[in-house]
Structure formats: C-alpha cells, structure tokens
Enzyme design. Sequence first.
Site, PDB file in Angstrom:
ATOM      1  N   ASP A 293       0.833  -1.212   0.000  1.00  0.00           N
ATOM      2  CA  ASP A 293       0.000   0.000   0.000  1.00  0.00           C
ATOM      3  C   ASP A 293       0.864   1.257   0.000  1.00  0.00           C
ATOM      4  OD1 ASP A 293      -2.095  -1.723   0.466  1.00  0.00           O
ATOM      5  OD2 ASP A 293      -2.036  -1.396   2.636  1.00  0.00           O
TER       6      ASP A 293
HETATM    7  N1  URA Z   1      -1.095  -5.956   4.059  1.00  0.00           N
HETATM    8  C1  URA Z   1      -1.556  -4.692   4.021  1.00  0.00           C
HETATM    9  O1  URA Z   1      -2.543  -4.367   4.677  1.00  0.00           O
HETATM   10  N2  URA Z   1      -0.892  -3.801   3.256  1.00  0.00           N
HETATM   11  C2  URA Z   1       0.211  -4.109   2.548  1.00  0.00           C
HETATM   12  O2  URA Z   1       0.759  -3.244   1.876  1.00  0.00           O
HETATM   13  C3  URA Z   1       0.672  -5.417   2.604  1.00  0.00           C
HETATM   14  C4  URA Z   1       0.002  -6.333   3.365  1.00  0.00           C
END
Ligand code: URA
Length: 272
Positions: free
Chosen positions: A108
């Site tokens: 993310d």
């Molecule tokens: N889980 C999440 O919530 N975000 C990420 O970027 C990777 C795993």
Amino acid sequence: MEEQMERLQKYMAAAGVASRRKCEELILEGKVKVNGQTVKELGVKIDPKQDVVTVNGKVLREEKHITILMNKPKEYITTVKDQFDRPTVMDLLKEDVKVRVYPVGRLDYNTEGLLLLTNDGELANKLTHPSFEIEKVYDVLVKGIVKEEHILALRKGVLLEDGMTYPAKVKVIDNEKGNTKIEITIHEGRNRQVRRMFAALGYQVIKLKRIRYGFLTLKGVSKGSYRYLTDREVKELKHPSKDSGKKRDDARPIQRGYRAKQTKRQKTSKEA
Ligand code: URA
C-alpha cells in the site's frame, strides 16, 4: 542444437507475455508466429538465439532478466504510473536499471518495506499465483493494546469480506506507549490484508512494514534504496527448497474463524 531449444510457451512466458497457460491459449488462438509462420499447436520448440517469435505481430526479444529488492518508503505508490501523479516506486530506480521492470504484487501507499520488481514474467507470475505460498513477514504497530483473544483469533483465521484468512503466525514484540508492536507472518497476498485483519478485530494499524519475503530480508538495503537479486536467489525463489520460507506448517484456513460480532453476540446470550 537440442539443448538450446526451448518450448514456445515457456519462452513467451519468460519474455513477460503472460503465464505459460495463457501463452498456450495465445498459440491455440493463432496469435503467435515463429519466423513468419503461424504456429497453432502446442509442443513446438524454438531456438531463442535464432528464431523470431511474434505475438499479435509484435516481436519478442530475449531480455536479460533482472530482479530488484527494494526497501519501499511510505508515501510511494506501487504502480508504474499513478493517475494522481503521486510518487511511484519507479521513481526510486536510478539509471543503472536500463530495462522496464514491474512490481511483483503490491505494498500500500502507506506501507513500507520489502518489494520485488522484475522484468521476468515467469517469476512474477509464479510469485503472485495464489498457489504459491511464500511467507511474508510484517512488523505492525497497532493502535491500542491488542487483547490476547484477538491474537488467538489472528492465529486461527479471521473472516474478511473475501473469505477466511489462513492461520497467521503472530508474535507480540512490545507494548509501547499504549500501542502494540506485533510481528505477523502470512502466506496470502490479498489486497490490504494485514490492515483488514486488524480492522476486522476493531484495531487500527499505525505503521506497517514488510520485513521478510520468503528467505529474503532487507539486510543492507536502506529505506528508498535497492539491490539486485543474485541468480542463485532468483533460482531459489523459482524452485524453493523446504527451508526457504515457502512452506507453511498449517495448511488450511480454519472454516470457523473469528467473527468479532458473533463473539459479542455469544457473550450477550451467555450473560442473558
Ligand atoms: N497488508 C496490508 O494491509 N498492506 C500491505 O501493503 C501489505 C500487506
């Protein structure tokens, strides 16, 4: 010579066209030509050094494969181009990267840590396929003190809108300033999975960092920088041995995982 010959669909997948299976479909659909001749059957072998392969009229070139291990900072988006013009992980690559690479899966915008980028289509397809269960380890800072029952729930499986999660390995590292530092290991690659697992239990994730991907760690790679994987590391990723972090000890998600609401309801009915 026979050793140089390679199956057409394997060559196509390695050139980043698509998965081997999809490449087979393209062949059967008559979209692939070898030296100007349409090939419509499977099993054809080619010499990558001499034969010219085209897919939908576009020539495939044998490219040197590279795979990069990046330490992604937060506030970078894991795409090649962002519609809102935010910085992308591609902006962190310097001039030494002369070929077009793509992120393998995603982190993310606000997640930091280990991200792979590659131009090896076969590797990317393999690593992102749901059947490939590589361990991904995250450091999570959670707002508030996470209750023991919720740690157990994460270990069992949590019900998300896209189904039950597989059992996670969970270690509480510390309780600092009223927040909880947790290390969690998952094998799936669902969208925003870690954040959603905590949200399903009523917690907010303050900080999230991927610190391990199979046997790969961030050792020696500072925030915002990257290194190239060695051929040996790529080979190990493609054909993991038992100890390389691919294998889970606990194979199946538990069908009746944790449901925060249900537990509340159960409590109420007990109290009533
Ligand atoms: N889980 C999440 O919530 N975000 C990420 O970027 C990777 C795993």
